[in-house]
Design a protein around this motif. Structure first.
Motif, mmCIF file in Angstrom:
data_model
loop_
_atom_site.group_PDB
_atom_site.id
_atom_site.type_symbol
_atom_site.label_atom_id
_atom_site.label_comp_id
_atom_site.label_asym_id
_atom_site.label_seq_id
_atom_site.Cartn_x
_atom_site.Cartn_y
_atom_site.Cartn_z
ATOM 1 N N PRO A 11 0.782 -1.369 0.282
ATOM 2 C CA PRO A 11 0.015 -0.173 0.194
ATOM 3 C C PRO A 11 0.665 1.179 -0.289
ATOM 4 O O PRO A 11 2.165 1.083 0.783
ATOM 5 C CB PRO A 11 -1.084 -0.461 1.654
ATOM 6 N N GLY A 12 0.390 2.127 -0.733
ATOM 7 C CA GLY A 12 1.056 3.611 -1.021
ATOM 8 C C GLY A 12 0.970 4.283 0.241
ATOM 9 O O GLY A 12 2.729 4.754 0.210
ATOM 10 N N PHE A 13 0.686 4.131 1.429
ATOM 11 C CA PHE A 13 0.963 5.012 3.248
ATOM 12 C C PHE A 13 1.610 4.261 3.653
ATOM 13 O O PHE A 13 1.800 4.624 4.790
ATOM 14 C CB PHE A 13 -0.580 4.965 4.041
ATOM 15 N N LEU A 14 2.733 3.131 3.026
ATOM 16 C CA LEU A 14 3.128 2.113 4.502
ATOM 17 C C LEU A 14 4.611 1.613 3.719
ATOM 18 O O LEU A 14 4.536 1.032 2.259
ATOM 19 C CB LEU A 14 2.462 0.315 4.013
ATOM 20 N N GLU A 15 5.703 2.347 4.488
ATOM 21 C CA GLU A 15 6.986 2.776 3.181
ATOM 22 C C GLU A 15 7.623 1.339 4.470
ATOM 23 O O GLU A 15 7.815 0.437 6.044
ATOM 24 C CB GLU A 15 7.517 4.500 3.977
ATOM 25 N N LEU A 16 7.462 0.305 3.402
ATOM 26 C CA LEU A 16 8.551 -0.552 3.549
ATOM 27 C C LEU A 16 9.998 -0.684 3.198
ATOM 28 O O LEU A 16 10.700 -2.082 3.676
ATOM 29 C CB LEU A 16 7.962 -1.504 2.769
ATOM 30 N N SER A 17 10.754 0.556 2.979
ATOM 31 C CA SER A 17 11.856 -0.091 2.637
ATOM 32 C C SER A 17 12.723 -0.117 3.709
ATOM 33 O O SER A 17 13.834 -1.102 3.864
ATOM 34 C CB SER A 17 12.795 1.342 1.887
ATOM 35 N N GLU A 18 13.079 0.348 5.157
ATOM 36 C CA GLU A 18 13.178 -0.096 6.192
ATOM 37 C C GLU A 18 13.452 -1.333 6.603
ATOM 38 O O GLU A 18 14.317 -2.166 6.975
ATOM 39 C CB GLU A 18 13.147 1.039 7.026
ATOM 40 N N VAL A 19 12.398 -1.879 6.572
ATOM 41 C CA VAL A 19 12.362 -3.403 7.006
ATOM 42 C C VAL A 19 12.682 -4.164 6.140
ATOM 43 O O VAL A 19 13.144 -5.092 6.166
ATOM 44 C CB VAL A 19 10.572 -4.186 6.812
#
Length: 374
Positions: A11-19
């Motif tokens: 989803p666009g509102f969740l930033e997964l790059s850190e994980v």
């Protein structure tokens, strides 16, 4: 010819790059049998743990389609962590559906406020796949609440999760459901309380960082407010996540995407992309990937009860992902069958998915039984 890789879906509102960065940095590091504390912290800080919780409880209010998408994105980097998150979401779905107002507020805010992780603990040595026969007992106490005694195996997230939904026998007899029986209950167990012990992790061939292990309950006291379901609601509560379209097929999708893109990268490194034969193999992998993506997306697109599509996505996705991994290994050569190779890890993870509950043979029976109902 430029062969684009498949981007992670989220989803666009969740930033997964850190994980994803944390997971990629630990790729192949499975000695401990569990994700690092840094990965667990990243799941909390990025909002992954609270994704499907309503905003009124401090969550992000995502739907189950978006939950599947996040699981798939995580599985590209580490299927083991994706499984832990899947089971966390499955537990949350049961709390949302079957918890009292007080339980929903207390337990959902334990996630959004305190970053607590949920797991489910159903399986036992000798118990069947449908959880019809279990020996863990819940005995009502004269002074109130229940006392839990028993041992569970194949508990994913053991020692990583903070709270466990434990299936226990509450009496004799009981009607049989698709999963479980009506003489069983689901109890919320807090790992910090007396009577709960993690009794070691299993040395698995696949899903090696999933912290899958054994737990023991000895005189554990569950208060009245820790009873999520009791009697006739228990079988339907066990299968509830599937009715929403939440599916282990999403983990398979992430594995399939990673296998496909790894095969493309192997071809690029070895200057094979101009070979018609290699391109034909990539076409087949791409078509299989599109099919897996289609069945996973259809799981949450169905109207009404989505159990059939969710279980179908699990079976088709896991078996197709496993076949794709084997094809990608053959394209990469003998090195891809070594223990430490990324493609071998993916293949073992895909194989493990076919065996995870409900295992594929039981999924087939459950879907067929629904078709045969008048």
């Amino acid at each position: 010819m430029d062969w684009p890789t498949t981007p992670p879906i989220a989803p666009g509102f969740l930033e997964l790059s850190e994980v994803l960065t944390a997971l990629r940095a630990e790729a192949g590091d499975d000695i401990s049998g569990r994700p690092s504390d840094g990965v667990l912290a990243a799941l909390a800080t990025t909002g992954v743990l609270r994704l499907p919780i309503a905003t009124e409880y401090g969550g992000l209010g995502a739907d189950w389609r978006e939950a599947n998408a996040v699981i798939a994105a995580l599985a590209r980097a580490d299927a083991s962590v994706a499984i832990i998150v899947f089971l966390h979401y499955a537990a949350l779905s049961r709390i949302i559906a079957y918890g009292s107002d007080e339980q929903r507020k207390r337990l959902l805010m334990a996630v959004t406020r305190d970053d607590r992780i949920f797991a489910s603990s159903w399986s036992e040595p000798g118990a069947d796949a449908a959880k019809q026969n279990i020996s863990t007992r819940a005995t009502q106490r004269a002074e109130g609440g229940w006392e839990l005694d028993g041992a569970k195996t194949f508990t994913t997230g053991a020692g990583v999760a903070d709270l466990y939904l434990v299936l226990a026998q509450t009496g004799e007899g009981g009607a049989q459901g698709s999963y479980g029986r009506s003489n069983q209950g689901i109890f919320v167990v807090d790992s910090t309380q007396p009577g709960f012990v993690v009794d070691g992790l299993l040395d698995l061939s696949g899903m090696r960082r999933s912290a899958t292990g054994l737990i023991k309950l000895s005189g554990y006291v569950a208060e009245a407010g820790d009873v999520l379901t009791h009697s006739r609601e228990t079988p339907e509560a066990i299968g509830h996540p599937h009715t929403l379209g939440l599916t282990l097929g999403a983990v398979a999708l992430g594995v399939a995407e990673e296998a496909h893109d790894t095969a493309v990268e192997v071809g690029r490194r070895r200057d094979l992309l101009e070979s018609p034969l290699y391109r034909h193999h990539l076409f087949e992998l791409g078509s299989q990937l599109a099919a897996v993506r289609g069945v996973v997306e259809s799981a949450t697109g169905a109207l009404g009860d989505r159990t059939g599509p969710a279980l179908t996505a699990k079976v088709f996705g896991s078996e197709t992902a496993e076949a794709m991994c084997r094809t990608a290994q053959a394209l990469a050569g003998s090195a891809a069958f070594s223990r430490g190779h990324a493609l071998n890890r993916l293949a073992q993870d895909a194989r493990a998915l076919t065996l995870m509950g409900p295992p594929n043979y039981l999924c087939r029976e459950l879907v067929a039984a629904r078709v045969l109902k008048p």
